[in-house]
Scaffold this motif. Sequence first.
Motif: not given
Length: 146
Positions: A38-42, A45-48, A111-112, A97-99
């Motif tokens: 599963i590849d989610t936005r969260i 974001f954590d990986l980046a 794009d990604d 802050w993610r949001l």
Amino acid sequence: MAWRRAKPAATPSRRPARHGRHGRTGRSPIVRPPLPPIDTRIERFDLAVGAAAEFLRSAWDELRDVSFEIGDMPGESGELGIPRWTVDTTRRRIIVWRLPIERLSHLHRDDDLHRRMMIESCVFRAAAEYLGMDPWDLGPERFRYF
């Protein structure tokens, strides 16, 4: 008494090679092939943030003990608007802050790759603010060939 020869035991009939439960044909197997993770936005974001933080920690000794944390949304906004990161030098931590980064950033191409570049630039700018430097000075060898 006449001896009768015993009949050989009847061999069980073999089912077709492809069969489902209860001998029915044409059914799919119960266990599917493995699904992609599963590849989610969260998670992206954590990986980046993690990749950029590890690069900065390996390049700068002053950042080795700094904690890079990810928060969803800051509690209050400042006079300049909603912050993308918070730097706390006394506790040696940087909160990204993610949001606000995901929702309020204006990308010229959605794009990604460009989303990841925006996240990494925020981590670089937060680390530069922590060190009191220019963000371009944090990784000059990274941009030498461009």
